[in-house]
Write a protein that holds these residues in place. Structure first.
Motif, PDB file in Angstrom:
ATOM      1  N   UNK A 199       0.835  -1.205   0.000  1.00 50.91           N
ATOM      2  CA  UNK A 199       0.000   0.000   0.000  1.00 50.91           C
ATOM      3  C   UNK A 199       0.872   1.259   0.000  1.00 50.91           C
ATOM      4  N   UNK A 200       1.942   1.243   0.802  1.00 51.95           N
ATOM      5  CA  UNK A 200       2.861   2.385   0.833  1.00 51.95           C
ATOM      6  C   UNK A 200       3.567   2.546  -0.518  1.00 51.95           C
ATOM      7  N   UNK A 201       3.968   1.416  -1.115  1.00 48.31           N
ATOM      8  CA  UNK A 201       4.564   1.483  -2.460  1.00 48.31           C
ATOM      9  C   UNK A 201       3.586   2.092  -3.444  1.00 48.31           C
ATOM     10  N   UNK A 202       2.319   1.664  -3.351  1.00 49.41           N
ATOM     11  CA  UNK A 202       1.303   2.218  -4.242  1.00 49.41           C
ATOM     12  C   UNK A 202       1.130   3.713  -4.042  1.00 49.41           C
ATOM     13  N   UNK A 203       1.143   4.137  -2.784  1.00 46.06           N
ATOM     14  CA  UNK A 203       0.959   5.552  -2.452  1.00 46.06           C
ATOM     15  C   UNK A 203       2.123   6.402  -2.960  1.00 46.06           C
ATOM     16  N   UNK A 204       3.359   5.854  -2.879  1.00 41.64           N
ATOM     17  CA  UNK A 204       4.542   6.625  -3.245  1.00 41.64           C
ATOM     18  C   UNK A 204       4.943   6.486  -4.711  1.00 41.64           C
ATOM     19  N   UNK A 205       4.783   5.282  -5.263  1.00 43.24           N
ATOM     20  CA  UNK A 205       5.326   4.990  -6.593  1.00 43.24           C
ATOM     21  C   UNK A 205       4.307   5.161  -7.706  1.00 43.24           C
ATOM     22  N   UNK A 206       3.062   4.697  -7.490  1.00 40.20           N
ATOM     23  CA  UNK A 206       2.065   4.724  -8.571  1.00 40.20           C
ATOM     24  C   UNK A 206       1.814   6.131  -9.120  1.00 40.20           C
ATOM     25  N   UNK A 207       1.618   7.156  -8.292  1.00 41.34           N
ATOM     26  CA  UNK A 207       1.350   8.495  -8.850  1.00 41.34           C
ATOM     27  C   UNK A 207       2.511   9.079  -9.654  1.00 41.34           C
ATOM     28  N   UNK A 208       3.741   8.616  -9.387  1.00 42.02           N
ATOM     29  CA  UNK A 208       4.911   9.193 -10.071  1.00 42.02           C
ATOM     30  C   UNK A 208       5.469   8.285 -11.169  1.00 42.02           C
ATOM     31  N   UNK A 209       5.789   7.022 -10.813  1.00 42.89           N
ATOM     32  CA  UNK A 209       6.420   6.110 -11.768  1.00 42.89           C
ATOM     33  C   UNK A 209       5.438   5.131 -12.410  1.00 42.89           C
ATOM     34  N   UNK A 210       4.237   4.964 -11.827  1.00 39.86           N
ATOM     35  CA  UNK A 210       3.244   4.057 -12.398  1.00 39.86           C
ATOM     36  C   UNK A 210       3.243   2.697 -11.711  1.00 39.86           C
ATOM     37  N   UNK A 211       2.203   1.896 -12.031  1.00 43.85           N
ATOM     38  CA  UNK A 211       2.006   0.607 -11.372  1.00 43.85           C
ATOM     39  C   UNK A 211       3.066  -0.424 -11.750  1.00 43.85           C
ATOM     40  N   UNK A 212       3.658  -0.305 -12.926  1.00 45.43           N
ATOM     41  CA  UNK A 212       4.657  -1.289 -13.354  1.00 45.43           C
ATOM     42  C   UNK A 212       5.902  -1.238 -12.455  1.00 45.43           C
ATOM     43  N   UNK A 213       6.343  -0.030 -12.125  1.00 45.45           N
ATOM     44  CA  UNK A 213       7.501   0.095 -11.240  1.00 45.45           C
ATOM     45  C   UNK A 213       7.163  -0.343  -9.812  1.00 45.45           C
ATOM     46  N   UNK A 214       5.919  -0.174  -9.430  1.00 46.53           N
ATOM     47  CA  UNK A 214       5.510  -0.656  -8.114  1.00 46.53           C
ATOM     48  C   UNK A 214       5.689  -2.172  -8.018  1.00 46.53           C
ATOM     49  N   UNK A 215       5.300  -2.892  -9.063  1.00 47.77           N
ATOM     50  CA  UNK A 215       5.442  -4.359  -9.075  1.00 47.77           C
ATOM     51  C   UNK A 215       6.915  -4.752  -9.073  1.00 47.77           C
ATOM     52  N   UNK A 216       7.730  -4.045  -9.859  1.00 42.32           N
ATOM     53  CA  UNK A 216       9.168  -4.371  -9.900  1.00 42.32           C
ATOM     54  C   UNK A 216       9.814  -4.212  -8.524  1.00 42.32           C
ATOM     55  N   UNK A 217       9.462  -3.149  -7.836  1.00 42.51           N
ATOM     56  CA  UNK A 217      10.034  -2.925  -6.498  1.00 42.51           C
ATOM     57  C   UNK A 217       9.497  -3.925  -5.480  1.00 42.51           C
ATOM     58  N   UNK A 218       8.271  -4.411  -5.693  1.00 46.94           N
ATOM     59  CA  UNK A 218       7.661  -5.349  -4.740  1.00 46.94           C
ATOM     60  C   UNK A 218       8.322  -6.722  -4.757  1.00 46.94           C
ATOM     61  N   UNK A 219       9.136  -7.017  -5.783  1.00 49.86           N
ATOM     62  CA  UNK A 219       9.821  -8.313  -5.890  1.00 49.86           C
ATOM     63  C   UNK A 219      11.031  -8.373  -4.952  1.00 49.86           C
ATOM     64  N   UNK A 220      11.510  -7.218  -4.484  1.00 52.81           N
ATOM     65  CA  UNK A 220      12.740  -7.156  -3.669  1.00 52.81           C
ATOM     66  C   UNK A 220      12.738  -8.098  -2.462  1.00 52.81           C
ATOM     67  N   UNK A 221      11.675  -8.147  -1.614  1.00 52.50           N
ATOM     68  CA  UNK A 221      11.699  -9.059  -0.465  1.00 52.50           C
ATOM     69  C   UNK A 221      11.885 -10.521  -0.861  1.00 52.50           C
ATOM     70  N   UNK A 222      11.301 -10.933  -1.988  1.00 50.20           N
ATOM     71  CA  UNK A 222      11.450 -12.324  -2.446  1.00 50.20           C
ATOM     72  C   UNK A 222      12.909 -12.646  -2.750  1.00 50.20           C
ATOM     73  N   UNK A 223      13.582 -11.722  -3.424  1.00 49.19           N
ATOM     74  CA  UNK A 223      14.991 -11.935  -3.792  1.00 49.19           C
ATOM     75  C   UNK A 223      15.852 -12.059  -2.537  1.00 49.19           C
ATOM     76  N   UNK A 224      15.609 -11.210  -1.541  1.00 51.18           N
ATOM     77  CA  UNK A 224      16.386 -11.257  -0.293  1.00 51.18           C
ATOM     78  C   UNK A 224      16.168 -12.582   0.418  1.00 51.18           C
ATOM     79  N   UNK A 225      14.912 -13.035   0.488  1.00 54.27           N
ATOM     80  CA  UNK A 225      14.597 -14.273   1.207  1.00 54.27           C
ATOM     81  C   UNK A 225      15.177 -15.510   0.534  1.00 54.27           C
ATOM     82  N   UNK A 226      15.331 -15.473  -0.781  1.00 53.78           N
ATOM     83  CA  UNK A 226      15.923 -16.612  -1.497  1.00 53.78           C
ATOM     84  C   UNK A 226      17.323 -16.896  -0.946  1.00 53.78           C
ATOM     85  N   UNK A 227      18.081 -15.831  -0.642  1.00 52.25           N
ATOM     86  CA  UNK A 227      19.438 -16.010  -0.121  1.00 52.25           C
ATOM     87  C   UNK A 227      19.447 -16.396   1.360  1.00 52.25           C
TER      88      UNK A 227
END
Length: 499
Positions: A199-227
């Motif tokens: 929700x915070x990503x949506x509030x900060x990223x969607x109005x400026x960079x759009x929903x596509x960048x919000x999804x790209x940034x949302x993948x970060x926790x998954x990448x960290x947990x893989x390691x």
């Protein structure tokens, strides 16, 4: 001189005879002690209880609990991104609802498959594979060129999340019985964190960079947990059921060392389970009634939870609330005389309302823990479902924006607590030989509820708010009656190894 030497020789011979008589007795006593030590045995359940709670379980709780962050972000993403894709591709209500349905379809199909593989080949492999799969396809979603590609890629994400959900089984199998009712509900903190992050990503990223960048940034926790996953071992209970006693002992020894304690005396002895991952166990005379009621309970848990999430999003986006102090932003309607208004983005106040409702998922965790320890699992499910039914119907009343936020907060608390309890009960009631498969079947039935919820919360809601909220309330009441009839109470009970 000769007499003296003769006397010494006789004494030496006598001493030798005494030693020869004593040594066999000593050897016999030593061998008896060794034999007694070898006769001592222990089970995985006894080892887990003896090791107790310690540093390993804190690490397990943090890493495996963080899987809920990933799952919550992928699911809550649908509520945040819906207004954006509706606007970009000019989607009708049923097309927006189909996005959520396709995610849950992928979850449903892969839920049973993931459970079967986890019981046959190990929990760790399925959870790790689910992480990689969901992260990969979630990233691809951000490059979707059309609506068709978007729903296909989101269904693939749902398939990966089904594997991630097996992390709950892996976590449960390491936790001592008396700590399960305290630790497992606290996992909702991670779910809330994931929901708030998106929700915070949506509030900060969607109005400026759009929903596509919000999804790209949302993948970060998954990448960290893989390691971080290399710090989590395979379930000792699974290894024992598969006949791999040595691997189970090594895992238990590492946990004992990390917790600064030791295993019970003796050796680990448990027979391997031949029939692992068989649906026949779920429908055997011991579990048939439990399975049938649980499948409906999971259906309603998901139906009610995602109904509350998507209903709140829909009520806010389309301004369908009966609000007595509505501002200008909340007076723009989705349906009007000239046709449909496709582009009604979330206002800042809408994001804030969603954030506050997310806090409801952890605000009543102490109450959740109290219910589990006082009423047990069955009665907790019954009480929570009845209260959720009342909360759904209260959303129909006319109130202020603050009043709606409070109602939404309470509803999210109740449906979230219910999901916690049904997760715990399912992991506790089935034996190790079919625990992951049982969880897989249950999560698959839950996704049927998740598939239906969008068409009521996002399509029927436009026609009538009360007609859309009533099915959720009725389903909760019926489920409460079913949970009251569950034949097994798992409060304080050891996890079964086989049926």
């Amino acid at each position: 001189m000769a007499d003296s030497m003769k006397t010494q020789l006789v004494s030496a011979i006598h001493l030798q005879e005494v030693e020869l008589q004593e040594k066999p007795a000593d050897r016999l006593q030593g061998s008896k002690n060794n034999h007694n030590n070898n006769d001592e045995t222990f089970t995985v359940e006894e080892a887990v209880e003896t090791i107790g709670f310690g540093r390993f379980h804190i690490l397990l709780f943090v890493i495996m609990g963080s899987t809920n962050i990933v799952e919550a972000m992928e699911i809550m993403l649908l509520a945040v991104v819906s207004p954006e894709i509706r606007c970009e591709w000019r989607l009708d209500d049923w097309q927006v609802a189909l996005v959520s349905t396709m995610v849950f379809l992928g979850f449903m199909v892969c839920g049973v498959l993931g459970g079967y593989i986890a019981d046959r080949y190990g929990r760790w492999k399925v959870v790790f594979g689910g992480f990689v799969w969901s992260a990969y396809f979630s990233l691809l979603t951000s490059f979707a060129p059309s609506y068709g590609w978007f729903i296909f890629l989101r269904s693939m994400v749902g398939c990966g999340v089904a594997g991630v959900s097996q992390g709950f089984v892996l976590k449960t199998e390491f936790i001592p019985a008396k700590y399960r009712a305290f630790l497992l509900p606290l996992a909702s903190i991670f779910w809330m964190t994931g929901s708030m992050l998106i929700i915070i990503l949506g509030m900060l990223v969607v109005p400026t960079l759009g929903w596509r960048w919000m999804i790209r940034l949302s993948v970060t926790p998954s990448v960290i947990l893989i390691f971080l996953f290399k710090f989590i071992p395979e379930s000792a209970r699974y290894n024992v059921s598969a006949g791999n006693i040595q691997a189970a002992v090594e895992t238990l020894q590492k946990i004992a060392k990390m917790n600064r304690t030791c295993l019970p005396p003796g050796r680990l002895v448990e027979p391997p389970v031949e029939e692992r991952g068989s649906w026949r166990i779920l429908l055997s005379s011991s579990f048939k009634r439990t399975s049938l009621i649980l499948w409906y309970s999971w259906f309603v848990a998901s139906f009610a939870y995602y109904g509350s999430v998507l209903s709140s999003s829909e009520l806010l986006e389309k301004n369908l609330l009966c609000v007595m102090d509505a501002d200008r932003e909340h007076q723009v309607k989705h349906h009007h005389v000239e046709g449909l208004c496709y582009c009604i983005p979330f206002a800042l106040s809408d994001y804030q309302t969603l954030l506050i409702s997310c806090l409801g998922e952890v605000a009543l965790v102490p109450l959740n823990i109290g219910l589990l320890n006082v009423l047990g699992r069955k009665m907790s499910l019954t009480v929570l479902q009845l209260l959720a039914a009342i909360a759904f119907m209260l959303l129909n009343i006319c109130t202020t924006m603050f009043g709606f936020t409070v109602l939404l907060f309470l509803l999210r608390s109740l449906v979230s607590m219910n999901f916690n309890v049904v997760y715990i009960y399912t992991a506790e009631v089935y034996p190790t030989a079919a625990r992951s498969l049982g969880m897989g079947f249950c999560t698959s039935f839950s996704r049927i509820g998740g598939m239906i919820a969008p068409f009521i919360a996002q399509v029927l809601m436009s026609q009538s708010v009360i007609q859309a909220l009533s099915p959720f309330a009725v389903a909760c009441v019926i489920c409460a009656l079913g949970n009251f009839l569950l034949p097994i109470e798992t409060k304080g009970r050891a996890l079964l190894q086989s049926s």
